[in-house]
Write an enzyme that holds these catalytic residues in place. Sequence first.
Site, PDB file in Angstrom:
ATOM      1  N   SER A 181       5.584 -16.391   7.695  1.00 49.73           N
ATOM      2  CA  SER A 181       4.152 -16.312   8.008  1.00 49.73           C
ATOM      3  C   SER A 181       3.488 -17.503   7.346  1.00 49.73           C
ATOM      4  O   SER A 181       4.032 -18.082   6.395  1.00 49.73           O
ATOM      5  CB  SER A 181       3.586 -15.017   7.420  1.00 49.73           C
ATOM      6  OG  SER A 181       2.179 -15.042   7.394  1.00 49.73           O
ATOM      7  N   TYR A 216       2.958  -8.761   0.234  1.00 45.73           N
ATOM      8  CA  TYR A 216       3.279  -9.325   1.557  1.00 45.73           C
ATOM      9  C   TYR A 216       3.465 -10.846   1.457  1.00 45.73           C
ATOM     10  O   TYR A 216       4.470 -11.388   1.932  1.00 45.73           O
ATOM     11  CB  TYR A 216       2.167  -8.997   2.563  1.00 45.73           C
ATOM     12  CG  TYR A 216       2.457  -9.569   3.944  1.00 45.73           C
ATOM     13  CD1 TYR A 216       3.485  -9.030   4.721  1.00 45.73           C
ATOM     14  CD2 TYR A 216       1.737 -10.651   4.448  1.00 45.73           C
ATOM     15  CE1 TYR A 216       3.774  -9.555   5.971  1.00 45.73           C
ATOM     16  CE2 TYR A 216       2.016 -11.175   5.701  1.00 45.73           C
ATOM     17  CZ  TYR A 216       3.034 -10.622   6.465  1.00 45.73           C
ATOM     18  OH  TYR A 216       3.335 -11.148   7.698  1.00 45.73           O
TER      19      TYR A 216
HETATM   20  N1  LIG Z   1       0.825 -10.493  13.714  1.00 43.78           N
HETATM   21  C1  LIG Z   1       0.555 -11.366  12.762  1.00 43.78           C
HETATM   22  O1  LIG Z   1      -0.619 -11.730  12.541  1.00 43.78           O
HETATM   23  C2  LIG Z   1       1.688 -11.995  11.973  1.00 43.78           C
HETATM   24  C3  LIG Z   1       1.420 -13.186  11.277  1.00 43.78           C
HETATM   25  C4  LIG Z   1       2.444 -13.768  10.551  1.00 43.78           C
HETATM   26  C5  LIG Z   1       3.695 -13.193  10.515  1.00 43.78           C
HETATM   27  N2  LIG Z   1       3.920 -12.025  11.186  1.00 43.78           N
HETATM   28  C6  LIG Z   1       5.275 -11.442  11.104  1.00 43.78           C
HETATM   29  O2  LIG Z   1       5.805 -11.323  12.401  1.00 43.78           O
HETATM   30  C7  LIG Z   1       6.794 -10.295  12.405  1.00 43.78           C
HETATM   31  C8  LIG Z   1       6.574  -9.417  13.625  1.00 43.78           C
HETATM   32  O3  LIG Z   1       5.351  -8.751  13.492  1.00 43.78           O
HETATM   33  P1  LIG Z   1       4.358  -8.481  14.712  1.00 43.78           P
HETATM   34  O4  LIG Z   1       3.136  -9.274  14.476  1.00 43.78           O
HETATM   35  O5  LIG Z   1       5.046  -8.608  16.003  1.00 43.78           O
HETATM   36  O6  LIG Z   1       3.970  -6.955  14.365  1.00 43.78           O
HETATM   37  P2  LIG Z   1       4.278  -5.585  15.103  1.00 43.78           P
HETATM   38  O7  LIG Z   1       3.774  -5.626  16.499  1.00 43.78           O
HETATM   39  O8  LIG Z   1       3.736  -4.534  14.183  1.00 43.78           O
HETATM   40  O9  LIG Z   1       5.879  -5.514  15.135  1.00 43.78           O
HETATM   41  C9  LIG Z   1       6.639  -5.176  14.007  1.00 43.78           C
HETATM   42  C10 LIG Z   1       8.036  -4.778  14.450  1.00 43.78           C
HETATM   43  O10 LIG Z   1       8.805  -4.443  13.296  1.00 43.78           O
HETATM   44  C11 LIG Z   1       9.454  -3.197  13.525  1.00 43.78           C
HETATM   45  N3  LIG Z   1       9.653  -2.447  12.292  1.00 43.78           N
HETATM   46  C12 LIG Z   1       8.707  -2.072  11.390  1.00 43.78           C
HETATM   47  N4  LIG Z   1       9.264  -1.334  10.422  1.00 43.78           N
HETATM   48  C13 LIG Z   1      10.597  -1.241  10.715  1.00 43.78           C
HETATM   49  C14 LIG Z   1      11.690  -0.584  10.091  1.00 43.78           C
HETATM   50  N5  LIG Z   1      11.541   0.125   8.965  1.00 43.78           N
HETATM   51  N6  LIG Z   1      12.908  -0.699  10.661  1.00 43.78           N
HETATM   52  C15 LIG Z   1      13.074  -1.405  11.811  1.00 43.78           C
HETATM   53  N7  LIG Z   1      12.077  -2.050  12.437  1.00 43.78           N
HETATM   54  C16 LIG Z   1      10.845  -1.955  11.900  1.00 43.78           C
HETATM   55  C17 LIG Z   1       8.496  -2.441  14.452  1.00 43.78           C
HETATM   56  O11 LIG Z   1       9.208  -1.465  15.202  1.00 43.78           O
HETATM   57  P3  LIG Z   1       9.207   0.119  14.924  1.00 43.78           P
HETATM   58  O12 LIG Z   1       7.870   0.489  14.372  1.00 43.78           O
HETATM   59  O13 LIG Z   1       9.496   0.670  16.282  1.00 43.78           O
HETATM   60  O14 LIG Z   1      10.333   0.341  13.971  1.00 43.78           O
HETATM   61  C18 LIG Z   1       8.030  -3.567  15.365  1.00 43.78           C
HETATM   62  O15 LIG Z   1       8.950  -3.750  16.409  1.00 43.78           O
HETATM   63  C19 LIG Z   1       6.680  -9.580  11.058  1.00 43.78           C
HETATM   64  O16 LIG Z   1       7.717 -10.017  10.204  1.00 43.78           O
HETATM   65  C20 LIG Z   1       5.328 -10.034  10.526  1.00 43.78           C
HETATM   66  O17 LIG Z   1       5.277 -10.030   9.110  1.00 43.78           O
HETATM   67  C21 LIG Z   1       2.953 -11.421  11.924  1.00 43.78           C
END
Ligand SMILES: NC(=O)c1ccc[n+]([C@@H]2O[C@H](COP(=O)([O-])OP(=O)(O)OC[C@H]3O[C@@H](n4cnc5c(N)ncnc54)[C@H](OP(=O)(O)O)[C@@H]3O)[C@@H](O)[C@H]2O)c1
Length: 262
Positions: free
Chosen positions: A144, A157
């Site tokens: 991130s 985080y």
């Molecule tokens: N969105 C942002 O602004 C942003 C910015 C920078 C970085 N990121 C990073 O991008 C990555 C993806 O996030 P996203 O933005 O796409 O968010 P998201 O839509 O909330 O997706 C998160 C994913 O992680 C899975 N997950 C969560 N807990 C889990 C567990 N205990 N075991 C297995 N899978 C799990 C969720 O699936 P289930 O709930 O079905 O398990 C979901 O598929 C993350 O690493 C996040 O830190 C996001």
Amino acid sequence: MTLDLHGSSAVVTGASSGIGAVVAARLAARGADLVLVARRTDRLEELAARLRAEHGVEADVVPADLRTSDGVTAVVKAARAATKPVGTLVNNAGFGTHGALLEEDPERIEDEVALNVAALTDLTRALLPDLVAHGSGAVVNVASTAAFQPVPRMAVYGATKAYVLSFTEALSVELRGTGVHAITLCPGATRTEFFDVVGTEDAAVGRFQTPEQVADTLFRALDRRRPPATVVSGRANALAGAVVGALPRRVVLAAASRLTAG
Ligand SMILES: NC(=O)c1ccc[n+]([C@@H]2O[C@H](COP(=O)([O-])OP(=O)(O)OC[C@H]3O[C@@H](n4cnc5c(N)ncnc54)[C@H](OP(=O)(O)O)[C@@H]3O)[C@@H](O)[C@H]2O)c1
């Protein structure tokens, strides 16, 4: 050059929503069979059915809670059972918590470290021999822009993502000559379910991107003959990251404190 992934499998964690689901679809479009991992099986089944129909690839669904070692083991087993060798590992599953450390739920931050740091490390270590034996491909670890500076009120985080950045950049050096690349993908604020899980958008800095834009950034990097160790999604985010790297730490901390004051 357009990366062709026919003949290999790709493991994508956190494929049930957001960035993971979009990246999985792009990998399928390049011909990779998929091993789709998350806890919400219904979402994974739906995505798998769509990718099989649209791209003629195999797509296996692996329900796993990656906060646990059993979850990690299940993914490794499923990856090895795939018909084609693993050529891509996308450690994308992750979540964030918000609030002063003093007020945070100890169990929740334990889970945050278990998922964002431990599972990512363990999966990389476990599947790396398979990737190196395959002789080409990539480990993509999703960090991130929070990795570039401390994040008051999201201290855990930010620290987990700083770990992902440091770990993956070091790995990119160790993997030279193997044909396998380690890439840190650094999205900024992105429209996914991420902030629903965090519970507030107070910590979102800058303009939101779509998960498709983040995937575009990743695939531009993957299509390069020598992919960079780190890619930041969004020009403004990349510029901010470069500026942060050039400033004294006390200036960075003061700016981070103002930006996250809520
Ligand atoms: N969105 C942002 O602004 C942003 C910015 C920078 C970085 N990121 C990073 O991008 C990555 C993806 O996030 P996203 O933005 O796409 O968010 P998201 O839509 O909330 O997706 C998160 C994913 O992680 C899975 N997950 C969560 N807990 C889990 C567990 N205990 N075991 C297995 N899978 C799990 C969720 O699936 P289930 O709930 O079905 O398990 C979901 O598929 C993350 O690493 C996040 O830190 C996001």
